[in-house]
Design a protein around this motif. Structure first.
Motif, PDB file in Angstrom:
ATOM      1  N   GLY A  16       0.815  -1.213   0.000  1.00 31.06           N
ATOM      2  CA  GLY A  16       0.000   0.000   0.000  1.00 31.06           C
ATOM      3  C   GLY A  16       0.845   1.259   0.000  1.00 31.06           C
ATOM      4  O   GLY A  16       0.561   2.223  -0.723  1.00 31.06           O
ATOM      5  N   MET A  17       1.895   1.275   0.802  1.00 31.94           N
ATOM      6  CA  MET A  17       2.789   2.432   0.811  1.00 31.94           C
ATOM      7  C   MET A  17       3.530   2.550  -0.517  1.00 31.94           C
ATOM      8  O   MET A  17       3.747   3.656  -1.019  1.00 31.94           O
ATOM      9  CB  MET A  17       3.768   2.328   1.978  1.00 31.94           C
ATOM     10  N   GLY A  18       3.904   1.423  -1.094  1.00 33.66           N
ATOM     11  CA  GLY A  18       4.590   1.446  -2.384  1.00 33.66           C
ATOM     12  C   GLY A  18       3.704   1.997  -3.489  1.00 33.66           C
ATOM     13  O   GLY A  18       4.157   2.762  -4.341  1.00 33.66           O
ATOM     14  N   VAL A  19       2.426   1.623  -3.470  1.00 32.78           N
ATOM     15  CA  VAL A  19       1.492   2.121  -4.482  1.00 32.78           C
ATOM     16  C   VAL A  19       1.338   3.637  -4.360  1.00 32.78           C
ATOM     17  O   VAL A  19       1.150   4.335  -5.352  1.00 32.78           O
ATOM     18  CB  VAL A  19       0.126   1.405  -4.346  1.00 32.78           C
ATOM     19  N   GLY A  20       1.457   4.168  -3.162  1.00 36.22           N
ATOM     20  CA  GLY A  20       1.334   5.610  -2.981  1.00 36.22           C
ATOM     21  C   GLY A  20       2.621   6.369  -3.235  1.00 36.22           C
ATOM     22  O   GLY A  20       2.608   7.475  -3.769  1.00 36.22           O
ATOM     23  N   VAL A  21       3.757   5.795  -2.870  1.00 35.76           N
ATOM     24  CA  VAL A  21       5.024   6.526  -2.923  1.00 35.76           C
ATOM     25  C   VAL A  21       5.731   6.376  -4.269  1.00 35.76           C
ATOM     26  O   VAL A  21       6.300   7.347  -4.781  1.00 35.76           O
ATOM     27  CB  VAL A  21       5.943   6.062  -1.763  1.00 35.76           C
ATOM     28  N   VAL A  22       5.690   5.199  -4.862  1.00 40.73           N
ATOM     29  CA  VAL A  22       6.434   4.953  -6.105  1.00 40.73           C
ATOM     30  C   VAL A  22       5.995   5.895  -7.235  1.00 40.73           C
ATOM     31  O   VAL A  22       6.851   6.483  -7.904  1.00 40.73           O
ATOM     32  CB  VAL A  22       6.337   3.465  -6.511  1.00 40.73           C
ATOM     33  N   PRO A  23       4.703   6.112  -7.498  1.00 43.09           N
ATOM     34  CA  PRO A  23       4.345   7.059  -8.561  1.00 43.09           C
ATOM     35  C   PRO A  23       4.808   8.489  -8.275  1.00 43.09           C
ATOM     36  O   PRO A  23       5.190   9.213  -9.193  1.00 43.09           O
ATOM     37  CB  PRO A  23       2.821   6.991  -8.620  1.00 43.09           C
ATOM     38  N   LEU A  24       4.792   8.896  -7.019  1.00 45.05           N
ATOM     39  CA  LEU A  24       5.270  10.233  -6.689  1.00 45.05           C
ATOM     40  C   LEU A  24       6.759  10.378  -6.973  1.00 45.05           C
ATOM     41  O   LEU A  24       7.206  11.381  -7.541  1.00 45.05           O
ATOM     42  CB  LEU A  24       4.990  10.542  -5.216  1.00 45.05           C
ATOM     43  N   VAL A  25       7.527   9.389  -6.576  1.00 42.61           N
ATOM     44  CA  VAL A  25       8.973   9.440  -6.807  1.00 42.61           C
ATOM     45  C   VAL A  25       9.272   9.371  -8.303  1.00 42.61           C
ATOM     46  O   VAL A  25      10.129  10.113  -8.806  1.00 42.61           O
ATOM     47  CB  VAL A  25       9.678   8.302  -6.034  1.00 42.61           C
ATOM     48  N   LEU A  26       8.572   8.504  -9.032  1.00 41.55           N
ATOM     49  CA  LEU A  26       8.797   8.409 -10.475  1.00 41.55           C
ATOM     50  C   LEU A  26       8.443   9.715 -11.184  1.00 41.55           C
ATOM     51  O   LEU A  26       9.158  10.150 -12.092  1.00 41.55           O
ATOM     52  CB  LEU A  26       7.979   7.261 -11.067  1.00 41.55           C
ATOM     53  N   GLY A  27       7.362  10.347 -10.792  1.00 38.24           N
ATOM     54  CA  GLY A  27       6.991  11.621 -11.395  1.00 38.24           C
ATOM     55  C   GLY A  27       8.005  12.708 -11.098  1.00 38.24           C
ATOM     56  O   GLY A  27       8.310  13.548 -11.951  1.00 38.24           O
ATOM     57  N   TYR A  28       8.549  12.701  -9.895  1.00 35.65           N
ATOM     58  CA  TYR A  28       9.551  13.700  -9.531  1.00 35.65           C
ATOM     59  C   TYR A  28      10.860  13.471 -10.275  1.00 35.65           C
ATOM     60  O   TYR A  28      11.492  14.415 -10.744  1.00 35.65           O
ATOM     61  CB  TYR A  28       9.782  13.659  -8.017  1.00 35.65           C
ATOM     62  N   VAL A  29      11.259  12.215 -10.412  1.00 34.02           N
ATOM     63  CA  VAL A  29      12.544  11.897 -11.045  1.00 34.02           C
ATOM     64  C   VAL A  29      12.453  11.984 -12.566  1.00 34.02           C
ATOM     65  O   VAL A  29      13.323  12.564 -13.223  1.00 34.02           O
ATOM     66  CB  VAL A  29      13.019  10.488 -10.608  1.00 34.02           C
ATOM     67  N   LEU A  30      11.413  11.429 -13.157  1.00 37.19           N
ATOM     68  CA  LEU A  30      11.325  11.339 -14.609  1.00 37.19           C
ATOM     69  C   LEU A  30      10.593  12.507 -15.263  1.00 37.19           C
ATOM     70  O   LEU A  30      10.721  12.710 -16.468  1.00 37.19           O
ATOM     71  CB  LEU A  30      10.623  10.032 -15.003  1.00 37.19           C
ATOM     72  N   GLY A  31       9.834  13.261 -14.500  1.00 33.25           N
ATOM     73  CA  GLY A  31       9.047  14.347 -15.077  1.00 33.25           C
ATOM     74  C   GLY A  31       9.903  15.540 -15.463  1.00 33.25           C
ATOM     75  O   GLY A  31      10.985  15.768 -14.916  1.00 33.25           O
ATOM     76  N   PRO A  32       9.434  16.329 -16.439  1.00 36.22           N
ATOM     77  CA  PRO A  32      10.192  17.510 -16.848  1.00 36.22           C
ATOM     78  C   PRO A  32      10.143  18.585 -15.759  1.00 36.22           C
ATOM     79  O   PRO A  32       9.145  18.753 -15.074  1.00 36.22           O
ATOM     80  CB  PRO A  32       9.478  17.976 -18.112  1.00 36.22           C
ATOM     81  N   ASN A  33      11.243  19.289 -15.630  1.00 34.31           N
ATOM     82  CA  ASN A  33      11.336  20.354 -14.644  1.00 34.31           C
ATOM     83  C   ASN A  33      11.893  21.590 -15.345  1.00 34.31           C
ATOM     84  O   ASN A  33      13.096  21.799 -15.391  1.00 34.31           O
ATOM     85  CB  ASN A  33      12.233  19.920 -13.480  1.00 34.31           C
ATOM     86  N   ARG A  34      10.993  22.394 -15.919  1.00 35.25           N
ATOM     87  CA  ARG A  34      11.400  23.593 -16.645  1.00 35.25           C
ATOM     88  C   ARG A  34      10.667  24.808 -16.079  1.00 35.25           C
ATOM     89  O   ARG A  34       9.711  25.308 -16.680  1.00 35.25           O
ATOM     90  CB  ARG A  34      11.084  23.428 -18.127  1.00 35.25           C
ATOM     91  N   PRO A  35      11.081  25.292 -14.931  1.00 38.73           N
ATOM     92  CA  PRO A  35      10.386  26.452 -14.361  1.00 38.73           C
ATOM     93  C   PRO A  35      10.711  27.729 -15.133  1.00 38.73           C
ATOM     94  O   PRO A  35      11.801  27.902 -15.661  1.00 38.73           O
ATOM     95  CB  PRO A  35      10.928  26.518 -12.936  1.00 38.73           C
ATOM     96  N   ASP A  36       9.738  28.604 -15.234  1.00 42.81           N
ATOM     97  CA  ASP A  36       9.954  29.924 -15.801  1.00 42.81           C
ATOM     98  C   ASP A  36       9.145  30.930 -14.974  1.00 42.81           C
ATOM     99  O   ASP A  36       8.482  30.567 -14.009  1.00 42.81           O
ATOM    100  CB  ASP A  36       9.595  29.978 -17.285  1.00 42.81           C
ATOM    101  N   ALA A  37       9.204  32.174 -15.364  1.00 40.73           N
ATOM    102  CA  ALA A  37       8.556  33.222 -14.567  1.00 40.73           C
ATOM    103  C   ALA A  37       7.042  33.036 -14.512  1.00 40.73           C
ATOM    104  O   ALA A  37       6.415  33.287 -13.483  1.00 40.73           O
ATOM    105  CB  ALA A  37       8.900  34.592 -15.138  1.00 40.73           C
ATOM    106  N   ALA A  38       6.428  32.601 -15.607  1.00 40.54           N
ATOM    107  CA  ALA A  38       4.976  32.433 -15.629  1.00 40.54           C
ATOM    108  C   ALA A  38       4.532  31.282 -14.729  1.00 40.54           C
ATOM    109  O   ALA A  38       3.520  31.375 -14.045  1.00 40.54           O
ATOM    110  CB  ALA A  38       4.496  32.189 -17.052  1.00 40.54           C
ATOM    111  N   LYS A  39       5.295  30.189 -14.722  1.00 41.61           N
ATOM    112  CA  LYS A  39       4.921  29.049 -13.886  1.00 41.61           C
ATOM    113  C   LYS A  39       5.159  29.325 -12.409  1.00 41.61           C
ATOM    114  O   LYS A  39       4.479  28.766 -11.559  1.00 41.61           O
ATOM    115  CB  LYS A  39       5.707  27.807 -14.300  1.00 41.61           C
TER     116      LYS A  39
END
Length: 119
Positions: A16-39
């Protein structure tokens, strides 16, 4: 105490903890991180805010919400009583009458005090 009996519970908690934590970690690690002034701005709708977003709510909204919760819980207490009406007997019937009397007296009090008026 046999630890083997608790192994399925531990496994269930870990999965249960894995189902909740693994997608969050994967999104943080694999997701794009392109901050700009508008965001990074507090409003991303295209224009600046006209006034402060924090505004006062009327107390009557809270009162109506509390009354809704109160009478919603009343139904939650009355439904099991209605299902088991034959089993509870006269004492159960008297207890529900007292419960309903207290609720009706409280509702009439709120009504007479004008707490439900929206003038």
């Amino acid at each position: 105490m046999n630890i083997d009996q608790y192994l399925p519970v531990l496994l269930f908690i870990l999965v249960g903890m894995g189902v909740g934590v693994v997608p969050l970690v994967l999104g943080y690690v694999l997701g794009p991180n392109r901050p700009d002034a508008a965001k990074n701005s507090p409003y991303e709708c295209g224009f600046e805010a006209f006034e402060d977003a924090r505004m006062k709510f009327d107390v009557r909204y809270y009162l109506v919400a509390i009354l809704f919760i109160l009478f919603d819980l009343e139904i939650a207490f009355l439904l099991p009583w209605a299902v088991a009406l034959r089993d509870v007997g006269g004492a159960g019937f008297a207890a529900v009458l007292i419960f309903l009397t207290v609720l009706v007296v409280g509702f009439v009090y709120e009504w007479k005090k004008g707490a439900l008026d929206w003038d």
